[in-house]
Design an enzyme around this catalytic site. Structure first.
Site, PDB file in Angstrom:
ATOM      1  N   GLY A   1     -14.295  33.883 -12.126  1.00 11.89           N
ATOM      2  CA  GLY A   1     -13.789  32.547 -11.834  1.00 11.89           C
ATOM      3  C   GLY A   1     -14.120  32.056 -10.446  1.00 11.89           C
ATOM      4  O   GLY A   1     -14.177  30.850 -10.196  1.00 11.89           O
TER       5      GLY A   1
ATOM      6  N   GLU B   1     -17.848  40.455 -16.510  1.00  8.54           N
ATOM      7  CA  GLU B   1     -17.021  40.342 -17.711  1.00  8.54           C
ATOM      8  C   GLU B   1     -17.280  41.409 -18.771  1.00  8.54           C
ATOM      9  O   GLU B   1     -16.344  41.850 -19.461  1.00  8.54           O
ATOM     10  CB  GLU B   1     -17.188  38.947 -18.320  1.00  8.54           C
ATOM     11  CG  GLU B   1     -16.505  37.837 -17.543  1.00  8.54           C
ATOM     12  CD  GLU B   1     -17.305  37.377 -16.334  1.00  8.54           C
ATOM     13  OE1 GLU B   1     -16.806  36.511 -15.587  1.00  8.54           O
ATOM     14  OE2 GLU B   1     -18.434  37.871 -16.124  1.00  8.54           O
TER      15      GLU B   1
ATOM     16  N   ASP C   1     -18.202  33.503 -18.359  1.00  2.95           N
ATOM     17  CA  ASP C   1     -17.735  32.151 -18.678  1.00  2.95           C
ATOM     18  C   ASP C   1     -17.793  31.317 -17.401  1.00  2.95           C
ATOM     19  O   ASP C   1     -18.647  31.537 -16.561  1.00  2.95           O
ATOM     20  CB  ASP C   1     -16.338  32.194 -19.313  1.00  2.95           C
ATOM     21  CG  ASP C   1     -15.253  32.702 -18.364  1.00  2.95           C
ATOM     22  OD1 ASP C   1     -15.571  33.429 -17.397  1.00  2.95           O
ATOM     23  OD2 ASP C   1     -14.072  32.369 -18.582  1.00  2.95           O
TER      24      ASP C   1
END
Length: 354
Positions: free
Chosen positions: A114, A137, A145
């Protein structure tokens, strides 16, 4: 959330957002994401703000990613809260990409998951000699993402595929070569740079940052493009591992071992997501795909197991299900890309305020 978890400050013409959870390496909570989004929306409309900057408190880095322990707790009881978090987070990533004012990201120290989403979509991205960027991830049974598939799929050759499947760290030189950053500035100079940005006009921001920038260190990954492009050119993870093992290069052999230890489901879905992303025209389209895979993975046993092994019990011994690459067939992978009832919808609107 304590409002102090995001420090919101205006210095002259500069709007500064400081992630302020240094003990948690500034990992993002749901409320932090909402504060960032609301503040950026307000500043875009404020004629007194010429430039926006994001940085992280403490000495360790900008941001280590989302609060994956919260995702673990929610997934255990079937709480849909992570879906709401991802929706807000991806909306923020899009707002940063679309920001009409210079958005300066100080990517000093650790920048993961993030943290990449709140920085690498900015218009002026600064790395330092301390920078370590990663999309880790697959190590927790998840898939890159926050626009990670958009960024990595556009890196030269197969450098992005290597970074995604191994969860490897990129230093400043690698980050600039891979397109995740723009300028190399020594960390000791960041304080003065921030002060100078406080009196800069929007048109002067990039020129000002360039005054502080130095020649970045060479990209080690770029010197290994030969075996990386050859081995990762396959569209099947098992074939990539086979090529890495046969390459006769120690770095390739280690990469094969690393990938083989990750979640078989996650690495296969990640490769498919990266290949799809190459054909998608925008960040928004990639985030649409990522939202589907993220929501689908929420009910996958590997996400809970990966977080348990890395963060909760910290035994570093995840038991993946399925355990082998050959057990993850195309039909299983396809399910993670199927449209659902809850779509993100960013690509169908011009603004994120709807």
């Amino acid at each position: 959330m304590s409002e102090m978890e995001v420090l919101v400050e205006v210095r002259g013409t500069l709007g500064r957002l400081t992630l302020n959870r240094p003990r948690a390496l500034n990992s993002l909570t749901a409320e932090m994401v909402r504060v960032l989004d609301r503040t950026l929306s307000r500043w875009e409309r404020d004629p007194e703000i010429a430039c926006v900057l994001v940085d992280g408190a403490g000495e360790r880095g900008l941001c280590a990613g989302g609060d994956i322990r919260a995702i673990y707790d929610a997934a255990l009881v079937g709480d849909p809260a992570p879906k709401h978090f991802w929706r807000d987070e991806y909306r923020l990533n899009t707002r940063i990409k679309r920001c009409t004012k210079p958005f300066v990201a100080l990517m000093d120290g650790i920048v993961m998951g993030g943290g990449v989403g709140v920085s690498a979509h900015g218009s002026v991205r600064v790395v330092t000699e301390r920078t370590r960027i990663a999309m880790p991830e697959v190590g927790i049974g998840f898939v890159p993402d926050v626009g990670g598939t958009y960024l990595l799929s556009r890196a030269p050759g197969e450098l992005g595929t290597h970074a995604a499947l191994t969860a490897g760290q990129l230093d400043a030189g690698d980050a600039i070569r891979c397109g995740l950053a723009d300028h190399f500035v020594l960390s000791d100079a960041l304080g003065t740079l921030v002060e100078d940005l406080g009196s800069a006009s929007a048109d002067d921001v990039d020129t000002l940052v360039r005054r502080y920038a130095q020649e970045p260190p060479p990209s080690v990954l770029d010197t290994e493009r030969g075996w990386i492009d050859e081995c990762y050119g396959a569209d099947d993870v098992a074939e990539i591992v086979r090529r890495l093992q046969a390459a006769g290069v120690e770095s390739a052999r280690k990469a094969a071992e690393t990938i083989s230890a990750k979640s078989p489901t996650a690495v296969k879905v990640t490769l498919r997501a990266l290949r799809n992303a190459r054909g998608l025209s925008s960040l928004e389209d990639c985030l649409e795909q990522e939202y589907r895979t993220s929501c689908a993975l929420l009910s996958s046993p590997d996400l809970v197991e990966g977080i348990r092994a890395q963060v909760v019990d910290k035994d570093r011994d995840p038991q993946w299900k399925p355990a082998l690459l050959d057990e993850v067939g195309p039909d299983i992978v396809e399910k993670f890309f199927a449209p659902g009832d809850d779509e993100l919808g960013l690509s169908t609107v011009r603004e994120c305020d709807d």
